[in-house]
Scaffold this active site. Structure first.
Site, PDB file in Angstrom:
ATOM      1  N   PHE A  74       0.811  -1.223   0.000  1.00 17.33           N
ATOM      2  CA  PHE A  74       0.000   0.000   0.000  1.00 17.33           C
ATOM      3  C   PHE A  74       0.839   1.265   0.000  1.00 17.33           C
ATOM      4  CE2 PHE A  74       0.773  -0.172   4.605  1.00 17.33           C
ATOM      5  CZ  PHE A  74       0.968   1.174   4.901  1.00 17.33           C
TER       6      PHE A  74
ATOM      7  N   LYS B  38      -1.297  -7.137  -9.241  1.00 19.40           N
ATOM      8  CA  LYS B  38      -2.266  -7.218  -8.130  1.00 19.40           C
ATOM      9  C   LYS B  38      -1.826  -6.164  -7.121  1.00 19.40           C
ATOM     10  CE  LYS B  38      -3.236  -8.308  -4.394  1.00 19.40           C
ATOM     11  NZ  LYS B  38      -3.581  -7.267  -3.381  1.00 19.40           N
TER      12      LYS B  38
ATOM     13  N   GLU C 105      -4.990  -3.625  -2.057  1.00 21.68           N
ATOM     14  CA  GLU C 105      -6.436  -3.372  -2.047  1.00 21.68           C
ATOM     15  C   GLU C 105      -6.767  -2.098  -1.274  1.00 21.68           C
ATOM     16  OE1 GLU C 105      -4.662  -5.563  -0.509  1.00 21.68           O
ATOM     17  OE2 GLU C 105      -5.589  -6.410   1.285  1.00 21.68           O
TER      18      GLU C 105
ATOM     19  N   SER D  99       5.252  -6.975   3.347  1.00 19.55           N
ATOM     20  CA  SER D  99       5.806  -7.286   4.668  1.00 19.55           C
ATOM     21  C   SER D  99       6.567  -8.612   4.630  1.00 19.55           C
ATOM     22  CB  SER D  99       4.679  -7.342   5.685  1.00 19.55           C
ATOM     23  OG  SER D  99       3.768  -8.354   5.306  1.00 19.55           O
TER      24      SER D  99
ATOM     25  N   CYS E 231       9.478   1.759   3.421  1.00 18.28           N
ATOM     26  CA  CYS E 231      10.371   0.644   3.781  1.00 18.28           C
ATOM     27  C   CYS E 231      11.784   1.139   4.005  1.00 18.28           C
ATOM     28  CB  CYS E 231      10.349  -0.424   2.708  1.00 18.28           C
ATOM     29  SG  CYS E 231      11.005   0.186   1.161  1.00 18.28           S
TER      30      CYS E 231
ATOM     31  N   GLU F 289       8.766  -4.041  13.055  1.00 17.41           N
ATOM     32  CA  GLU F 289       8.713  -2.940  12.098  1.00 17.41           C
ATOM     33  C   GLU F 289       7.405  -2.194  12.398  1.00 17.41           C
ATOM     34  OE1 GLU F 289       7.649  -3.837   8.044  1.00 17.41           O
ATOM     35  OE2 GLU F 289       8.866  -2.185   7.289  1.00 17.41           O
TER      36      GLU F 289
HETATM   37  P1  NAD Z   1       1.456  -6.614   3.045  1.00 18.04           P
HETATM   38  O1  NAD Z   1       2.488  -7.680   3.103  1.00 18.04           O
HETATM   39  O2  NAD Z   1       0.347  -6.637   4.013  1.00 18.04           O
HETATM   40  O3  NAD Z   1       0.735  -6.622   1.586  1.00 18.04           O
HETATM   41  C1  NAD Z   1       1.503  -6.646   0.405  1.00 18.04           C
HETATM   42  C2  NAD Z   1       0.668  -7.355  -0.669  1.00 18.04           C
HETATM   43  O4  NAD Z   1       0.422  -8.690  -0.260  1.00 18.04           O
HETATM   44  C3  NAD Z   1      -0.684  -6.702  -0.917  1.00 18.04           C
HETATM   45  O5  NAD Z   1      -0.934  -6.677  -2.304  1.00 18.04           O
HETATM   46  C4  NAD Z   1      -1.641  -7.604  -0.170  1.00 18.04           C
HETATM   47  O6  NAD Z   1      -2.921  -7.657  -0.764  1.00 18.04           O
HETATM   48  C5  NAD Z   1      -0.976  -8.961  -0.240  1.00 18.04           C
HETATM   49  N1  NAD Z   1      -1.261  -9.803   0.933  1.00 18.04           N
HETATM   50  C6  NAD Z   1      -1.545  -9.385   2.197  1.00 18.04           C
HETATM   51  N2  NAD Z   1      -1.741 -10.436   3.004  1.00 18.04           N
HETATM   52  C7  NAD Z   1      -1.585 -11.554   2.248  1.00 18.04           C
HETATM   53  C8  NAD Z   1      -1.659 -12.950   2.527  1.00 18.04           C
HETATM   54  N3  NAD Z   1      -1.942 -13.407   3.739  1.00 18.04           N
HETATM   55  N4  NAD Z   1      -1.430 -13.803   1.515  1.00 18.04           N
HETATM   56  C9  NAD Z   1      -1.135 -13.362   0.278  1.00 18.04           C
HETATM   57  N5  NAD Z   1      -1.062 -12.048  -0.040  1.00 18.04           N
HETATM   58  C10 NAD Z   1      -1.271 -11.146   0.926  1.00 18.04           C
HETATM   59  O7  NAD Z   1       2.245  -5.227   3.064  1.00 18.04           O
HETATM   60  P2  NAD Z   1       1.615  -3.765   3.139  1.00 18.04           P
HETATM   61  O8  NAD Z   1       1.088  -3.557   4.508  1.00 18.04           O
HETATM   62  O9  NAD Z   1       0.752  -3.497   1.982  1.00 18.04           O
HETATM   63  O10 NAD Z   1       2.939  -2.883   2.939  1.00 18.04           O
HETATM   64  C11 NAD Z   1       3.800  -2.530   3.985  1.00 18.04           C
HETATM   65  C12 NAD Z   1       4.970  -3.497   4.068  1.00 18.04           C
HETATM   66  O11 NAD Z   1       5.663  -3.533   2.823  1.00 18.04           O
HETATM   67  C13 NAD Z   1       6.007  -3.072   5.095  1.00 18.04           C
HETATM   68  O12 NAD Z   1       6.452  -4.217   5.774  1.00 18.04           O
HETATM   69  C14 NAD Z   1       7.120  -2.471   4.254  1.00 18.04           C
HETATM   70  O13 NAD Z   1       8.416  -2.503   4.834  1.00 18.04           O
HETATM   71  C15 NAD Z   1       7.057  -3.351   3.068  1.00 18.04           C
HETATM   72  N6  NAD Z   1       7.689  -2.719   1.914  1.00 18.04           N
HETATM   73  C16 NAD Z   1       8.911  -3.161   1.546  1.00 18.04           C
HETATM   74  C17 NAD Z   1       9.568  -2.563   0.492  1.00 18.04           C
HETATM   75  C18 NAD Z   1      10.919  -3.052   0.073  1.00 18.04           C
HETATM   76  O14 NAD Z   1      11.356  -2.621  -0.976  1.00 18.04           O
HETATM   77  N7  NAD Z   1      11.585  -3.922   0.796  1.00 18.04           N
HETATM   78  C19 NAD Z   1       8.961  -1.504  -0.192  1.00 18.04           C
HETATM   79  C20 NAD Z   1       7.706  -1.079   0.207  1.00 18.04           C
HETATM   80  C21 NAD Z   1       7.074  -1.696   1.267  1.00 18.04           C
END
Ligand code: NAD
Length: 509
Positions: free
Chosen positions: A164, A188, A191, A241, A296, A394
């Site tokens: 997000f 994808k 959401e 994450s 991140c 985090e």
């Molecule tokens: P998230 O892991 O909750 O979601 C990321 C994606 O995974 C979304 O599209 C979501 O719909 C999907 N998702 C969520 N739960 C899922 C599940 N149980 N099974 C399958 N798919 C699932 O992350 P977020 O909250 O959207 O974003 C924040 C996180 O992203 C933080 O941890 C941040 O550090 C990380 N991030 C990392 C980088 C990097 O380059 N390392 C960059 C941006 C964000």
């Protein structure tokens, strides 16, 4: 107390809109009967409902991408380059429209949203050079009359699953190199803020990307699992994450897919006693509270070495009240709200618990944050230690912890023992120590007097340890590698008169 900017009246935006999929070059309304809310976090109200795809709907997007692949991969490099240049112009010309979606659905302030679009655009600009980036190698006369050369070819259908916090930039880091290399793509997006990706899909179509080459499916775990399990998806790029990144990597690779899965972070900024205190304090405040800490690459831990701690904390504390918290469309705001009410509560709970864990709350961001919307002001914690939850987790919000150590060696040990290894930074005037730091620190991206060292587009972005699963970083040269596979051709054009049967192993001499 942090200065609070009042939200402007934007009641006209409160009408609920429907956000649907983009498959085969057009909007396709969801049929699964499942959907989710999208909020304007500054107002704290729902503004849209987004369709969640079923496995069958994901299958339709993959089928459209598969059908479009043969023609797209056969499109000449110069034609693809033409389209990429058009995309570059369109994204540049419409950057304000894209940024508006980001501010409305993510909450980040408009100037930051424009910055996000710009850092994505730089990756589009880099892949405008795709004919050069895909150049292979050629060895003439490798053996007598034999030439050997290597070429790079696209994988087929690639999928991107994005977080997000960068609803435009991170998708651009994926689809731009994927399409440039000749793959077709299914995105994808998160959401929580899905509008920018549909706007992008329309823009790509207008720029000349053929139908089916770029598709968007919205949704949750159901859609993600459908992509991970689909036999026609060759590669998965994931950013999110750490627990989900690990799951995505393990599931995708166990099904024979190529996968890069970038995870979470806990980025440390080491400040040595010889550092310029004002510069370090400016950097810490900018990198900890920019985008409400939802980056991140945000700095979440300052490691203060020796006697730098007291003046540094005083300088940070002094700056916090001047951070203007408010609606991102108000040009005077510097920090917007958090993404959801639940996330705001979770972040606030770390500040609540901090004294029980032994930390000192120097600034409490819960004081004075606007009530409507998901706002939380900047918090500063002192005397933080590695065993505390606020250090281990985090937090992904505007909470900056400071830990005090006596020596440089102790500081580096903290970074190296941390399970994450995304970004890190050192602030010092000593070039020798900075060079030693770059040599021994275990993180993928290192800043020397630079707090958020996001690499330029012609390098690659990625962390170490639990911040990246897979062996290729995103965008830049490693992005081109990720979205292609190499083929080596051994060729000869002999005189048929010299042809004979030879059962021996091919010799090169
Ligand atoms: P998230 O892991 O909750 O979601 C990321 C994606 O995974 C979304 O599209 C979501 O719909 C999907 N998702 C969520 N739960 C899922 C599940 N149980 N099974 C399958 N798919 C699932 O992350 P977020 O909250 O959207 O974003 C924040 C996180 O992203 C933080 O941890 C941040 O550090 C990380 N991030 C990392 C980088 C990097 O380059 N390392 C960059 C941006 C964000």
């Amino acid at each position: 107390m942090t200065e609070v900017v009042q939200a402007p009246d934007r009641a006209d935006e409160r009408e609920l809109k429907r956000i649907s999929h983009w498959i085969g070059g057009r909007i396709v309304p969801g049929e699964s009967g499942r959907s989710g809310p999208v909020y304007n976090p500054a107002l704290g109200v729902q503004t849209a409902e987004v369709d969640f795809a079923s496995a069958e709907e994901v299958g339709r997007a993959v089928a459209a991408a598969k059908e479009a692949f043969p023609a797209w991969r056969a499109t000449s490099l110069s034609q693809r380059q033409d389209i990429l240049f058009r995309i570059r112009e369109f994204v540049h010309d419409r950057r304000e429209e894209i940024a508006k979606f980001l501010t409305d659905e993510h909450g980040k302030v408009f100037s930051d949203a424009l910055g996000e679009v710009q850092r994505g655009l730089e990756v589009v600009e880099h892949v405008c050079g795709i004919p050069t980036l895909l150049r292979g190698s050629f060895s003439e006369q490798a053996s007598t009359g034999f030439d050997v050369y290597s070429i790079r070819q696209p994988l087929g259908v690639a999928a991107g699953i994005t977080p997000f916090n960068f609803p435009a930039m991170v998708p651009m880091w994926m689809w731009a190199p994927a399409l440039a290399c000749g793959n077709t793509f299914v995105l994808k997006p998160s959401e929580k803020d899905p509008s920018a990706s549909i706007y992008t899909a329309e823009l790509l179509k207008e720029a000349g990307v053929p139908d089916g080459v770029f598709n968007v499916v919205h949704g949750d775990k159901v859609a993600v699992d459908a992509l991970l399990e689909h036999p026609d998806v060759a590669a998965i790029s994931f950013v999110g994450s750490t627990p989900i990144a690990r799951y995505v990597y393990e599931t995708a690779t166990s099904r024979g897919k190529r996968c890069q899965a970038l995870g979470g972070a806990k980025n440390h900024m080491i400040v040595l006693p010889d550092a310029d205190i004002d510069m370090a304090a400016d950097a810490a405040v900018s990198a900890a509270y920019g985008s409400a800490g939802e980056r991140c690459m945000a700095v979440s831990m300052v490691v203060a070495v020796g006697d730098v701690a007291d003046p540094l904390i005083a300088a940070i504390k002094d700056r916090i009240p001047r951070v203007k918290v408010g609606d991102g469309m108000d040009t005077s705001s510097e920090m917007g709200p958090l993404i959801t009410r639940e996330h705001r509560e979770k972040v606030a709970s770390y500040v609540e618990k901090a004294p029980q864990e032994g930390a000192t709350v120097v600034v409490d961001g819960r004081d004075g944050a606007p009530d409507d919307g998901f706002f939380l002001g900047p918090s500063l914690l002192d005397n933080v230690a590695p065993e505390m939850d606020n250090y281990r987790d985090e937090i992904f919000g505007p909470v900056l912890g400071v830990t005090r150590v006596s020596t440089y060696d102790e500081a580096v040990r903290l970074v190296n023992e941390n399970p994450y290894g995304n970004g890190t930074a050192i602030f010092t005037r000593d070039g020798g120590v900075a060079r030693q730091f770059q040599f021994e620190v275990q993180a993928g991206m290192v800043g020397i007097n630079v707090p958020i060292p996001v690499p330029v587009a012609y390098y690659s972005f990625g962390g170490w340890k639990n911040s990246l699963f897979g062996d290729r970083h995103i965008y830049g040269p490693e992005g081109i590698d990720f979205y292609t596979r190499s083929k080596v051709v051994t060729s000869r054009w002999p005189d048929p008169a010299t042809s004979k049967v030879d059962l021996g192993f091919p010799q090169t001499r």
